[in-house]
Design a protein around this motif. Structure first.
Motif, PDB file in Angstrom:
ATOM      1  N   SER A  37     -42.830  31.349  29.818  1.00 26.91           N
ATOM      2  CA  SER A  37     -43.902  32.321  29.605  1.00 26.91           C
ATOM      3  C   SER A  37     -43.692  33.097  28.303  1.00 26.91           C
ATOM      4  O   SER A  37     -44.647  33.524  27.659  1.00 26.91           O
ATOM      5  CB  SER A  37     -43.992  33.284  30.793  1.00 26.91           C
ATOM      6  OG  SER A  37     -42.736  33.833  31.094  1.00 26.91           O
ATOM      7  N   TRP A 106     -48.842  33.137  31.901  1.00 25.48           N
ATOM      8  CA  TRP A 106     -49.089  31.727  32.162  1.00 25.48           C
ATOM      9  C   TRP A 106     -50.575  31.442  32.193  1.00 25.48           C
ATOM     10  O   TRP A 106     -51.379  32.358  32.330  1.00 25.48           O
ATOM     11  CB  TRP A 106     -48.533  31.321  33.539  1.00 25.48           C
ATOM     12  CG  TRP A 106     -47.079  31.601  33.752  1.00 25.48           C
ATOM     13  CD1 TRP A 106     -46.557  32.712  34.358  1.00 25.48           C
ATOM     14  CD2 TRP A 106     -45.973  30.792  33.366  1.00 25.48           C
ATOM     15  NE1 TRP A 106     -45.187  32.621  34.373  1.00 25.48           N
ATOM     16  CE2 TRP A 106     -44.806  31.455  33.775  1.00 25.48           C
ATOM     17  CE3 TRP A 106     -45.861  29.546  32.717  1.00 25.48           C
ATOM     18  CZ2 TRP A 106     -43.527  30.945  33.556  1.00 25.48           C
ATOM     19  CZ3 TRP A 106     -44.591  29.034  32.496  1.00 25.48           C
ATOM     20  CH2 TRP A 106     -43.439  29.723  32.915  1.00 25.48           C
ATOM     21  N   ALA A 111     -48.299  27.214  34.514  1.00 21.11           N
ATOM     22  CA  ALA A 111     -47.602  27.863  35.633  1.00 21.11           C
ATOM     23  C   ALA A 111     -47.007  26.809  36.572  1.00 21.11           C
ATOM     24  O   ALA A 111     -45.928  27.008  37.131  1.00 21.11           O
ATOM     25  CB  ALA A 111     -48.543  28.794  36.395  1.00 21.11           C
ATOM     26  N   ALA A 122     -43.719  32.371  37.501  1.00 24.92           N
ATOM     27  CA  ALA A 122     -44.786  31.367  37.530  1.00 24.92           C
ATOM     28  C   ALA A 122     -45.337  31.211  38.947  1.00 24.92           C
ATOM     29  O   ALA A 122     -46.547  31.080  39.152  1.00 24.92           O
ATOM     30  CB  ALA A 122     -44.265  30.025  37.021  1.00 24.92           C
TER      31      ALA A 122
END
Lengths: 192, 172
Positions: A37, A106, A111, A122
């Protein structure tokens, strides 16, 4: 003849192909660094432009290959599933999605790769995305009207602008290459 | 000590790889790549466990239950593939590591709160826009669909616009 054209996307055979194609999709997302991320959001703080570079290269690659295959008559992109353009929900949805992207870290596909890499944030993001999906389904009656605002049916840029597809493809490639050259020079200058 | 993770691949090479997978998806399936659809379908199944009547009578969800499970859909299988392919790649690169990514300015609690809230916004918005960065921006963008390009520019605008407000979450 693809599965969609034959109305066979709902068959186990199509699902088997979808699984394999999904695995290749997940592989490339992970290789690009999109199981992180930090890497995904770095672009919005002007630290790392991989999101833009990967995304634009992928679009340009698919655009050019599909266009060339189309010129030879090997692929007909009017015979694939195409989402209809509805400008208001797609623009407002895009803005809201962008906020969710930089705050959540995300997008839905990355994700999944994040979860596969062991990232708890995530998994939480996916939980949020499910809540958001359910919220939309129940909010839909109060969005009546808005969800049809700016409906254009299946609309492509060449048709909308009245320019031949080949010129649009050339323009998109030229735009992407200029952005890449600018980014490379700028990053080099900043590092120096 | 864990073994050193291998570096990420070149972004242009990765982009070409992704682009060719997208072409394959259009040629074989006749549909592009997607991720949010599978998440929404999973959410319908989970919500159905809690409130079956409300979910199966809901105008948006009910068609998904019409011929069996909402999970009997190619996008769900594609998402399972993404999990498997992502795991295979991360494993072979030494990048499977349980953890929470966050900046120095954000506590675990704050980071997970933003992940939940951001996820909710992205989930809601991807239903509204009929797709996410995969289904709309990437897949529709490659077909030059007008709405997909509008969506893509809006995503960048929204993310750049909100970045300042969440800078502490991602601070180096």
């Amino acid at each position: 003849m693809n599965f969609f054209e034959q109305d066979l996307l709902g068959t186990p055979q199509a699902w088997a192909y979808a699984l394999v194609i999904g695995a290749a999709f997940g592989f490339w997302l992970e290789r690009a660094g999109f199981g992180s991320s930090r890497k995904l959001t770095a672009m919005f703080f002007l630290r790392d432009f991989a999101v833009l570079q990967v995304m634009f290269t992928a679009i340009v690659t698919a655009l050019v290959v599909l266009h060339v295959l189309g010129l030879f008559g090997w692929v007909d992109v009017t015979h694939v599933y195409r989402t209809e353009t509805v400008l208001a929900p797609q623009i407002v949805g895009g803005l809201v999605f962008g906020v969710g992207f930089v705050a959540g870290g995300w997008c839905p596909g990355t994700a999944l790769v994040g979860v596969a890499s062991g990232k708890l944030d995530a998994l939480v993001f996916l939980g949020g995305a499910m809540l958001g999906s359910v919220a939309y389904a129940f909010a839909l009656p109060s969005l009546a009207g808005f969800t049809e605002l700016g409906a254009c049916g299946i609309s492509t840029l060449p048709e909308w602008l009245g320019i031949s597809p080949t010129w649009i493809v050339i323009a998109v490639v030229a735009m992407a290459v200029s952005v890449f050259v600018f980014l490379e020079r700028w990053q080099k200058a900043r590092a120096a | 000590m864990q073994r050193q993770a291998t570096p990420f691949w070149n972004p242009y090479l990765s982009g070409i790889g992704l682009g060719l997978v997208l072409v394959l998806s259009y040629v074989v399936l006749g549909a592009g790549l997607g991720a949010s659809g599978a998440i929404a379908r999973t959410s319908a199944v989970l919500a159905d466990r809690v409130a079956p009547v409300a979910v199966e009578q809901n105008a948006y969800f009910s068609p998904w239950f019409a011929d069996g499970s909402p999970l009997a859909h190619y996008l769900v299988f594609m998402a399972v593939g993404v999990l498997l392919g992502g795991f295979g790649s991360a494993l072979s690169a030494g990048r499977v590591a349980p953890g929470i990514e966050r900046g120095a300015g954000a506590s675990v609690f704050v980071r997970l709160g933003f992940a939940l809230g951001g996820g909710a916004l992205a989930g809601f918005a991807s239903r509204m826009a009929q797709g996410c960065t995969s289904g709309q921006a990437l897949s529709g963008g490659a077909l030059l669909l007008s709405g997909s390009w509008a969506f893509m520019f809006a995503v960048f605008a929204g993310a750049f616009g909100a970045a300042w407000f969440v800078r502490k979450e991602w601070q180096a």
